[in-house]
Scaffold this active site. Structure first.
Site, PDB file in Angstrom:
ATOM      1  N   HIS A   1      48.192 -97.337 -46.749  1.00 38.42           N
ATOM      2  CA  HIS A   1      48.042 -98.744 -46.375  1.00 38.42           C
ATOM      3  C   HIS A   1      49.382 -99.437 -46.199  1.00 38.42           C
ATOM      4  O   HIS A   1      49.520-100.362 -45.409  1.00 38.42           O
ATOM      5  CB  HIS A   1      47.131 -99.464 -47.368  1.00 38.42           C
ATOM      6  CG  HIS A   1      45.704 -99.105 -47.126  1.00 38.42           C
ATOM      7  ND1 HIS A   1      45.017 -98.240 -47.933  1.00 38.42           N
ATOM      8  CD2 HIS A   1      44.878 -99.411 -46.107  1.00 38.42           C
ATOM      9  CE1 HIS A   1      43.807 -98.055 -47.428  1.00 38.42           C
ATOM     10  NE2 HIS A   1      43.702 -98.758 -46.325  1.00 38.42           N
TER      11      HIS A   1
ATOM     12  N   ARG B   1      40.764-106.327 -41.852  1.00 39.64           N
ATOM     13  CA  ARG B   1      40.799-105.830 -43.233  1.00 39.64           C
ATOM     14  C   ARG B   1      40.890-107.031 -44.176  1.00 39.64           C
ATOM     15  O   ARG B   1      41.977-107.417 -44.613  1.00 39.64           O
ATOM     16  CB  ARG B   1      42.007-104.915 -43.452  1.00 39.64           C
ATOM     17  CG  ARG B   1      41.963-103.610 -42.690  1.00 39.64           C
ATOM     18  CD  ARG B   1      43.172-102.755 -43.031  1.00 39.64           C
ATOM     19  NE  ARG B   1      43.028-101.382 -42.633  1.00 39.64           N
ATOM     20  CZ  ARG B   1      43.558-100.852 -41.519  1.00 39.64           C
ATOM     21  NH1 ARG B   1      44.260-101.604 -40.698  1.00 39.64           N
ATOM     22  NH2 ARG B   1      43.390 -99.577 -41.240  1.00 39.64           N
TER      23      ARG B   1
ATOM     24  N   ARG C   1      35.363-106.826 -41.568  1.00 36.40           N
ATOM     25  CA  ARG C   1      34.960-105.790 -42.518  1.00 36.40           C
ATOM     26  C   ARG C   1      34.900-106.420 -43.900  1.00 36.40           C
ATOM     27  O   ARG C   1      35.844-107.109 -44.313  1.00 36.40           O
ATOM     28  CB  ARG C   1      35.968-104.654 -42.515  1.00 36.40           C
ATOM     29  CG  ARG C   1      35.657-103.637 -43.596  1.00 36.40           C
ATOM     30  CD  ARG C   1      36.535-102.443 -43.533  1.00 36.40           C
ATOM     31  NE  ARG C   1      37.838-102.689 -44.134  1.00 36.40           N
ATOM     32  CZ  ARG C   1      38.795-101.774 -44.201  1.00 36.40           C
ATOM     33  NH1 ARG C   1      38.598-100.589 -43.671  1.00 36.40           N
ATOM     34  NH2 ARG C   1      39.944-102.039 -44.761  1.00 36.40           N
TER      35      ARG C   1
ATOM     36  N   GLU D   1      33.310 -93.279 -42.495  1.00 37.54           N
ATOM     37  CA  GLU D   1      34.614 -92.801 -42.958  1.00 37.54           C
ATOM     38  C   GLU D   1      34.494 -91.842 -44.139  1.00 37.54           C
ATOM     39  O   GLU D   1      35.470 -91.555 -44.809  1.00 37.54           O
ATOM     40  CB  GLU D   1      35.549 -93.973 -43.279  1.00 37.54           C
ATOM     41  CG  GLU D   1      34.983 -95.037 -44.179  1.00 37.54           C
ATOM     42  CD  GLU D   1      35.946 -96.202 -44.408  1.00 37.54           C
ATOM     43  OE1 GLU D   1      37.137 -96.108 -44.055  1.00 37.54           O
ATOM     44  OE2 GLU D   1      35.494 -97.213 -44.964  1.00 37.54           O
TER      45      GLU D   1
ATOM     46  N   ASN E   1      41.035 -92.567 -40.884  1.00 36.80           N
ATOM     47  CA  ASN E   1      42.025 -92.421 -41.967  1.00 36.80           C
ATOM     48  C   ASN E   1      41.360 -91.856 -43.216  1.00 36.80           C
ATOM     49  O   ASN E   1      41.824 -90.901 -43.822  1.00 36.80           O
ATOM     50  CB  ASN E   1      42.654 -93.774 -42.323  1.00 36.80           C
ATOM     51  CG  ASN E   1      43.282 -94.442 -41.126  1.00 36.80           C
ATOM     52  OD1 ASN E   1      43.599 -93.771 -40.155  1.00 36.80           O
ATOM     53  ND2 ASN E   1      43.452 -95.747 -41.182  1.00 36.80           N
ATOM     54  N   ASP E   2      40.254 -92.500 -43.581  1.00 34.31           N
ATOM     55  CA  ASP E   2      39.542 -92.006 -44.760  1.00 34.31           C
ATOM     56  C   ASP E   2      38.729 -90.766 -44.444  1.00 34.31           C
ATOM     57  O   ASP E   2      38.617 -89.868 -45.281  1.00 34.31           O
ATOM     58  CB  ASP E   2      38.633 -93.104 -45.329  1.00 34.31           C
ATOM     59  CG  ASP E   2      39.408 -94.038 -46.238  1.00 34.31           C
ATOM     60  OD1 ASP E   2      40.206 -93.527 -47.053  1.00 34.31           O
ATOM     61  OD2 ASP E   2      39.250 -95.263 -46.115  1.00 34.31           O
TER      62      ASP E   2
ATOM     63  N   ARG F   1      45.647 -89.444 -48.479  1.00 36.12           N
ATOM     64  CA  ARG F   1      46.313 -89.942 -47.279  1.00 36.12           C
ATOM     65  C   ARG F   1      47.691 -90.544 -47.560  1.00 36.12           C
ATOM     66  O   ARG F   1      48.484 -90.731 -46.638  1.00 36.12           O
ATOM     67  CB  ARG F   1      45.419 -90.969 -46.561  1.00 36.12           C
ATOM     68  CG  ARG F   1      45.083 -92.162 -47.391  1.00 36.12           C
ATOM     69  CD  ARG F   1      43.939 -92.973 -46.786  1.00 36.12           C
ATOM     70  NE  ARG F   1      44.398 -94.064 -45.974  1.00 36.12           N
ATOM     71  CZ  ARG F   1      43.619 -95.039 -45.506  1.00 36.12           C
ATOM     72  NH1 ARG F   1      42.311 -95.009 -45.743  1.00 36.12           N
ATOM     73  NH2 ARG F   1      44.113 -96.004 -44.796  1.00 36.12           N
TER      74      ARG F   1
ATOM     75  N   CYS G   1      38.474 -96.876 -35.301  1.00 28.07           N
ATOM     76  CA  CYS G   1      39.438 -97.877 -35.742  1.00 28.07           C
ATOM     77  C   CYS G   1      40.506 -97.290 -36.674  1.00 28.07           C
ATOM     78  O   CYS G   1      41.369 -98.010 -37.155  1.00 28.07           O
ATOM     79  CB  CYS G   1      38.748 -99.066 -36.405  1.00 28.07           C
ATOM     80  SG  CYS G   1      37.917 -98.630 -37.932  1.00 28.07           S
TER      81      CYS G   1
HETATM   82  C1  PEP Z   1      40.025 -95.882 -42.036  1.00 30.57           C
HETATM   83  O1  PEP Z   1      39.775 -95.412 -43.140  1.00 30.57           O
HETATM   84  O2  PEP Z   1      40.202 -95.178 -41.004  1.00 30.57           O
HETATM   85  C2  PEP Z   1      40.143 -97.339 -41.848  1.00 30.57           C
HETATM   86  C3  PEP Z   1      40.333 -97.846 -40.660  1.00 30.57           C
HETATM   87  O3  PEP Z   1      40.106 -98.120 -42.977  1.00 30.57           O
HETATM   88  P1  PEP Z   1      41.370 -98.300 -43.950  1.00 30.57           P
HETATM   89  O4  PEP Z   1      42.574 -97.695 -43.262  1.00 30.57           O
HETATM   90  O5  PEP Z   1      41.545 -99.758 -44.179  1.00 30.57           O
HETATM   91  O6  PEP Z   1      40.954 -97.561 -45.166  1.00 30.57           O
HETATM   92 MG    MG Z   2      39.048 -96.701 -44.695  1.00 30.60          MG
END
Ligand code: PEP
Ligand code: MG
Length: 579
Positions: free
Chosen positions: A191, A298, A334, A433, A456-457, A467, A504
Site C-alpha cells: 500500500h 480506497r 469501496r 480478490e 494485488n490481493d 505482497r 482495479c
Molecule cells: C487489490 O487487492 O488488487 C486492490 C485493488 O485493493 P488494495 O490494493 O487496496 O488491497
Molecule cells: Mg485488495
C-alpha cells in the site's frame, strides 16, 4: 558512488539530499567508522546529550505549577539519567572500542540498560524500561537532526529513505518537499507503493540494506523507472540523470496530449479507463489525465489520515467532493478495507499474528457494525449527487456478500424512516480478490451488479506470497499461470451473468499486461492517475485481434518467466517507442 537495485514502484526521477526516517521499533543500523572519525562521533554524542538536557529543562520549566506531578517527576528522572556521567562514559568507550557511530552507540547502550530493567521482577523497575526508550528517542532525535521529526516541517527538497514506511506515513508526505522515496522493505503492490504512485512521488522499494549504507544528508538519485537508487553520485551521473529527468517530463507532457483522445483500440473497441484514488483531491487529477470516472475509491484512507474516527459527515464530505468532479460519471466507493497493513495493527491492543489472513476488510466491517453502518449511511446520502456505486472488498464467499448486502438494506430502511433521499437503484458490486471468490464467481455474479478484480490481493492469496515482503517479491506476479486461470474464470462468469467487470489491481497499470488483459475480454480498467496516459497510448496502438492472439498464447503457457518475457516482447513489437 554506489548503485543499488530495488523494485520500481512509482515512476519519475528525483535527485536530492536524503532524509532518513526510522520507525521507532527499528534499530539503528551498525555502521563502522574510521578510527580518525571517533573523536567527532564522541563530540556528536556529547552535543546530543547537552541539547537533550536543555530541551527537557525548558520543557520542565514550561509546565505550570498545577501540572500533573507525575509528569514533573518523570522529567526529573529523565534529567537525572541524562546527566549521569557513567552513562556518557559507557557510550564514549563503546564508540572508541567498536568504531561505530554515535547513534549506534547510544541506541545499543540504552537498549541494553532497558533490557536489564525489563527482566527485573519488580514491576515499578521493569516499567522504567519505557523511560529508557523515551530517553533513547530523545537523544536520537538530536543526533539524527530533523530526520525523525521534522518531516512535517520541511523547508527544502529531500528524498526520504527508510527501512519501511506505513501507508499512513507516506500519505502524510508533503509533495512539495518530498521528492522521492527509497525503502529497504516493500513490494510493488504494497500500500505504501500504491500511495507513492498516487502522490506522483518517484519511489524504489526492496533495497534490502540501503539504510545501512546511507547517512542523512547524502545526495541520492531515485530512478523510479528502472528501480535504481544511486548514493552520492558523481557530477557526470548527476548531469546524466538531470537529462533523463527532462526526457521523462517531456514524455509525460507528450502523453498528456492524449487526454482528449478516446481510449479506443485500432479496430474500434472502446475501453473504459477509470481512476483509483485514496483521497478526494485526487479525483481532479484522474479527470485531468483523461479518466472516465472512479473505479476504486480506497475510503479507508479517511481513517489513516486522522487521529480520530471519521464521522458520518467526514465520510459524506469526502464522497461529495469526489462526486462533484465527475458529475454523472461513475464513482465506485469501496467500503472500508481496514486491517492487514492498514490501521488496525498499529491501533489495536492485541496485534494479530497473521493480519493479512485476519480481521481485515469486509470481515472487520461485519464485526464492527457501527463503523460500517456509518459509512453506508454516508454513501447512500451521497448517492443522489451523481453516479455512485458501492463495492465490498475481500469477499470470500456468498454468505459474506449476502450479509453485507443485508446490512446495506437495513441502512436503506433507516434512511427511509428518517425521510432521507438516496438512490434506490444504486449498483452494488464486489471485489474479487480472493481465490475462493474467483472459484465461486458464477454464484456471486447472480447477486452482484458488477465485479472488480483486485489482482494485488488475488495474486498474494493465490500464490501465498506477502505482497509487501521484499524477500519473496520475485515470487509475486499477477501473470503467474495460476492467477491468470482464476482471472479467466472470473471474466467468463461475469460475461455469462452479463454483469460489468473491471480490473482495479496494479496489474492494469503495467504496460506489458494490457494486451493480455484486453485479450482475456476485460473492457474496463481502473488505475492510478499517473499511469492513465501511458496505458491509453497502448490501448490506442493495439487491435483486439492482436490482444486475443496474445491471450490465447499466454493461456497455454505454464511458466511465469516465459509469460512475462513473451508479454514484454509482444508489447515492445507493437509500440517500441514506449521502451
Ligand atoms: C487489490 O487487492 O488488487 C486492490 C485493488 O485493493 P488494495 O490494493 O487496496 O488491497
Ligand atoms: Mg485488495
Amino acid at each position: 558512488m554506489e548503485i543499488k537495485k530495488g523494485i520500481a514502484v512509482s515512476p519519475g526521477i528525483s535527485i536530492a539530499k536524503c532524509l532518513i526516517m526510522d520507525s521507532e521499533e527499528y534499530r539503528i543500523p551498525k555502521r563502522t567508522i574510521k578510527p580518525s572519525q571517533r573523536m567527532l562521533e564522541v563530540q556528536r554524542a556529547r552535543n546530543a546529550f547537552r541539547n537533550a538536557i536543555d530541551q527537557l529543562t525548558d520543557l520542565n520549566a514550561s509546565q505550570s505549577d498545577f501540572a500533573d506531578k507525575n509528569i514533573k517527576d518523570i522529567f526529573a528522572v529523565h534529567l537525572r539519567f541524562l546527566k549521569d556521567r557513567s552513562l556518557r562514559k559507557q557510550i564514549t568507550d563503546f564508540i572508541y572500542s567498536e568504531s561505530v557511530t554515535a547513534e549506534y552507540a547510544v541506541s545499543t547502550i540504552l537498549r541494553e540498560i532497558a533490557s536489564h530493567f525489563t527482566k527485573v521482577k519488580d514491576t515499578y523497575i521493569s516499567e522504567r524500561a519505557a523511560d529508557i526508550y523515551d530517553i533513547e528517542r530523545r537523544i536520537l532525535t538530536q543526533l539524527l537532526g530533523n530526520k525523525r521529526e521534522a518531516i512535517g516541517n520541511l523547508t527544502e527538497e529531500v528524498v526520504v529513505v527508510a527501512r519501511e514506511l506505513s501507508p499512513t506515513q507516506t500519505a502524510g508526505f508533503d509533495k512539495t518537499f518530498v521528492k522521492g522515496l527509497a525503502t529497504d522493505a516493500g513490494g510493488r503492490t504494497s500500500h505504501t507503493a500504491i500511495v507513492a504512485r498516487s502522490l506522483g512521488i518517484p519511489a524504489v522499494v526492496a533495497l534490502e540494506d540501503f539504510t545501512e549504507i546511507v547517512t542523512g544528508g547524502d545526495t541520492v538519485i531515485i530512478d523510479g523507472n528502472r528501480g535504481i537508487v544511486i548514493l552520492n553520485p558523481d557530477e557526470s551521473t548527476i548531469e546524466q540523470y538531470q537529462q533523463f529527468s527532462q526526457e521523462f517530463l517531456a514524455l509525460e507532457h507528450k502523453l498528456d496530449a492524449l487526454r482528449e483522445k478516446p481510449a479506443i483500440t485500432r479496430d474500434g473497441v472502446q475501453i473504459k479507463m477509470l481512476g483509483n484514488i485514496e483521497f478526494p483531491e485526487e479525483a481532479a487529477l484522474v479527470l485531468e489525465k483523461g479518466g472516465d470516472g472512479i473505479g476504486l475509491y480506497r475510503t479507508e484512507f479517511l481513517y489513516l489520515n486522522s487521529e480520530t474516527e471519521p464521522t458520518e459527515e467526514d465520510h459524506y464530505k469526502a464522497y461529495a467532493e469526489t462526486i462533484k468532479v465527475f458529475k454523472h460519471r461513475p464513482v465506485t466507493i469501496r467500503t472500508l478495507d481496514l486491517g492487514a497493513d492498514k490501521y488496525t495493527q498499529s491501533r489495536r491492543l492485541a496485534p494479530e499474528p497473521n493480519p493479512f489472513l485476519g480481521l481485515r476488510s469486509i470481515r472487520f466491517c461485519l464485526q464492527n457494525l457501527t463503523i460500517f453502518k456509518t459509512q453506508l449511511h454516508a454513501i447512500l446520502r451521497a448517492s443522489v449527487l451523481g453516479n455512485v456505486k458501492v463495492m465490498f472488498p475481500l469477499i470470500t464467499n456468498l454468505q459474506e456478500m449476502m450479509q453485507a448486502k443485508m446490512i446495506f438494506r437495513d441502512v436503506m430502511e433507516d434512511l427511509d424512516e428518517e425521510g432521507v433521499q438516496y438512490n434506490r437503484d444504486i449498483e452494488v458490486g464486489i471485489m474479487v480478490e480472493t481465490p475462493s471468490a474467483a472459484l465461486v464467481a458464477a454464484s456471486l455474479a447472480r447477486d452482484s451488479d458488477f465485479f472488480s478484480i483486485g489482482t494485488n490481493d488475488l495474486t498474494q492469496y493465490t500464490l501465498a506470497v506477502d505482497r509487501g515482503n521484499e524477500r519473496v517479491s520475485t515470487l509475486y506476479s499477477a501473470v503467474d499461470p495460476a492467477v491468470l486461470r482464476l482471472i479467466r474464470t472470473v471474466v467468463q462468469d461475469a460475461h455469462k451473468a452479463r454483469i460489468d467487470l473491471s480490473i482495479c489491481g496494479e496489474m492494469a497499470s503495467e504496460p506489458d499486461n494490457i494486451m493480455l488483459i484486453l485479450g482475456m475480454g476485460v473492457r474496463t480498467l481502473s488505475l492510478a492517475h499517473p499511469m492513465i496516459p501511458e496505458i491509453k497510448q497502448i490501448i490506442r496502438s493495439v487491435t483486439i485481434e492482436d490482444c486475443n492472439r496474445v491471450a490465447r498464447k499466454v493461456l497455454t503457457m505454464n511458466a511465469e518467466r516465459h509469460i512475462s518475457s513473451y508479454l514484454r516482447d509482444a508489447t515492445r513489437k507493437i509500440i517500441p517507442e514506449a521502451f
